[in-house]
Every structure is written in C-alpha cells, then in structure tokens.
Scaffold this active site. Sequence first.
Site, PDB file in Angstrom:
ATOM      1  CB  SER A  24     -15.070  21.971 -15.178  1.00 45.66           C
ATOM      2  OG  SER A  24     -16.263  22.528 -15.570  1.00 45.66           O
ATOM      3  N   PRO A  25     -16.271  19.314 -14.743  1.00 42.23           N
ATOM      4  CG  PRO A  25     -16.223  18.093 -12.756  1.00 42.23           C
ATOM      5  CD  PRO A  25     -15.779  19.496 -13.422  1.00 42.23           C
ATOM      6  CB  THR A  26     -21.045  22.153 -14.558  1.00 46.45           C
ATOM      7  OG1 THR A  26     -19.964  22.941 -15.123  1.00 46.45           O
ATOM      8  CG2 THR A  26     -20.910  21.906 -13.184  1.00 46.45           C
ATOM      9  CE  LYS A  27     -18.928  24.869 -17.669  1.00 42.58           C
ATOM     10  NZ  LYS A  27     -17.970  26.223 -17.541  1.00 42.58           N
ATOM     11  CB  THR A  28     -21.033  18.890 -23.490  1.00 43.14           C
ATOM     12  OG1 THR A  28     -20.162  19.896 -23.920  1.00 43.14           O
ATOM     13  CG2 THR A  28     -22.633  20.034 -23.195  1.00 43.14           C
TER      14      THR A  28
END
Length: 395
Positions: free
Chosen positions: A193-197
């Site tokens: 998801s967008p908050t992951k690396t």
Amino acid sequence: MTDTTADTARPPRFPELVPLTRPTVEADAGLASAIEGILRSGMLTNGRHVREFEEAASDYLGVDHAVAVSNCTTGLMLVLRCLGLTGDVVVPSFTFMASGHAIDWAGNGVRFAESHARTWTLDPDAVAPLIARAAGVMAVHTFGAPCDADRLQELCDTRGIPLVLDAAHGFGSRYPDGVMVGGKGVAEVFSLSPTKTLSTGEGGLITTNDAALAAKLRTAREYGNPGDYDSRFVGLNGRMTEVSGALGGHALKGFARWIHLRRSLAERYRTRLGGLPGLEFQEVPAGAVSSYKDLGVRVDGARFGMTRDELAERLARENVSTRKYFSPALHQQRAYRDVPVDADLSVTEHLAASMITLPLYSHMPARLVDEICDLIGELHAARRSIQRGSGGRAS
Ligand SMILES: *Cc1c(COP(=O)(O)O)cnc(C)c1O
C-alpha cells in the site's frame, strides 16, 4: 485547543505541510506506456504484469514463490485459511490493527503477546509460555526491523505449529544471517500500500518456499476456484490488478537505490537526534538491516522535557506531520475489548504511550530531515518556556 504562547501569530516553520510519508513513484514514459498497454489489452487483472512482478519480486527476495494479492490483510487471511489453523494465533499487541483483524477474519482467536522493550518486536520470551495453547504465531517486522524469526521458529517447532510473518513493513529488510525478509516462517506477507516501502497503489505479496502452499494460495485468491468452477474451499477474491503489477515491476527496478537512500535518511535522523536526552530509537538486531518503513522515536517525557503528545502538538503547529504509531495498542482498541488478555502487556502499553513516528519517505530531501531535527532540538532547548506558555494544560 486555545494556544496561550506568545508565538501564535508567527507563521509555521514549514509553509507547507511536511507529510509523514509519500510513495516513491518514478512516473516515467516506460510506466505510462505499460499502463496504456494494459488499458488497450483488455486484460485488467492477474495477467502478464502480475506474473512478471511475482517473478521479479521472488528473485529480488531470494524466495521460491511469490503470490501477489490485493492487499496484505487479505494475504494474511488467505495464509491462515490455507494452513487450516483452528484455535488461537499469538500476535504482538504492538502492531497495526490489520495483523489482528486478519486472524479474526480467518476464524482464529487473537492471543496478545508482549513486545521487547528495545527491539519493539514480538518477544520470544513472552511467546514461550503461550505456545502450548497456540495454533500458530504471527510475528511482525515492526517499522522494518526484522523480528527474531529464528527463535520464534524454534518455539513453533517444539509444538509443530506454523510461524507466519506479517512483513507489511519489511520489503527491503534483511535478517542477521543475510536472508532477506520474505524467506522465513511458513510464509511472509508484505503490504504494497502507499505508505509502505514498495507500493503498487494497493497490493500485497505472499512469499514462501513451500510449493504446495503457494499453489493453494493461487487458488485461494481466486475464490478457491482452480478454474473449473468447482471451488475446493472457501477462498476470496484476492487478485492483484494488472496496473498494480506494472507499478510493482517498475518500482522494483529502482528499489535498491531508493531503499538505500531511505536507510541513510533514517540513520541521519538517528545521528542528529541521538544527542538529545530522552529520545530512544529502535534497536535493530546486530547484522540485520531495517527497511525503515517508519522512523519511530520513543519520547521519555521526563528526560526530554516534553511528553510525546506535547512534541507531536508542537511539530503539528510547525506543519510537521507525525503519527502516534501504534497508539492505542491493539488490545486497547474498542474492536478488541472482548478479547481476554492474559499476558503482561506493560511494555506494549509503555511503547504505545510514548512512541511517535517522524516524516520519512525514500525521496525525502536530506535537508528536510536536517530541518526537522533542528526544529526538534530547538523545541527541546525551549522546553521550559513552552511548559510555562502552556501552563496548566493537563498532559
Ligand atoms: C499496513 C499493514 C498491514 C495491512 O496492509 P494492507 O496492504 O493495507 O492490507 C498489515 N500489517 C501491518 C503491520 C501493517 O502496517
């Protein structure tokens, strides 16, 4: 909240909001033409781009099988379902809610265990007394620091139960023995998801060295339908879209460079803030490498001169985003109020009450890290006048 300090009228230090995190997307012509090709092809889900991404990811991670799914929560649910576990799964309470949710959705009971005070990951010593009555263990690579998977595996082996790793934060992390996160336990599950690396918009990736499990997971993400419309078990729609597959394949090409930059930014924070009293950083096991999905800092209010909440509020006033990860801890959340707790979770509660995560993303300018560190240093230096200025406020 009414501010009583003298500097209310002063504009914030940062004219624009500094985000907690941002996905790193290199939106170049290659990516645009891949997406255009997908749109023209009419093959919008689980096709060539997803397969290529799975192959590239398994090569990068050094695992036999990678199964792309719609998100990590679904991936964790499918792994538990395919393992056919009945009973309670041990999970740290100091984690994101999805770890526990997946266990519950898979029909298992959530059994909370304590995290270690310095590594902030699931404490094997706390798992040991719970193992006799557990159906499985789900550990988490909290903020990207690999958990002690080897000791947890030994514990699980004494009972013949599986170790599942919630690797949502761990894309780009490495265990102390050099194995990339993704290669231990019965399976590891990444979030994209967008908050992951590494991000595919929404997405997840299950990695395993167990060929039979991988094959079952491929059926599981297709409702349990192997293709003849006679579903063999109750699966889900857990497919990844082709656009996500293309985003993943593209992101993977530049990933080694970006994760290196991210790590150097995290280390920059640690060096620059390391001299301030009362700020503690996560202990990454010797020889291991963290992806630094988040840069967590534990604020000891008495020594720092300001509580975690006061620091968060001060930074917000200067337009710096922070998050109180993971507060409340899972066992403190309303969704879990009926789940009995029979473990000592005092470290977890302590972490939840004192933890803050600071802005970090792979393409963040180093200068911005320096400016945030300078600001935190100034807030610390000015803490007495801050305390006077906010006199009487309970915190
Ligand atoms: C983000 C996250 C998840 C869920 O990932 P999704 O891809 O959003 O489903 C699970 N566990 C942890 C620890 C996470 O941070």
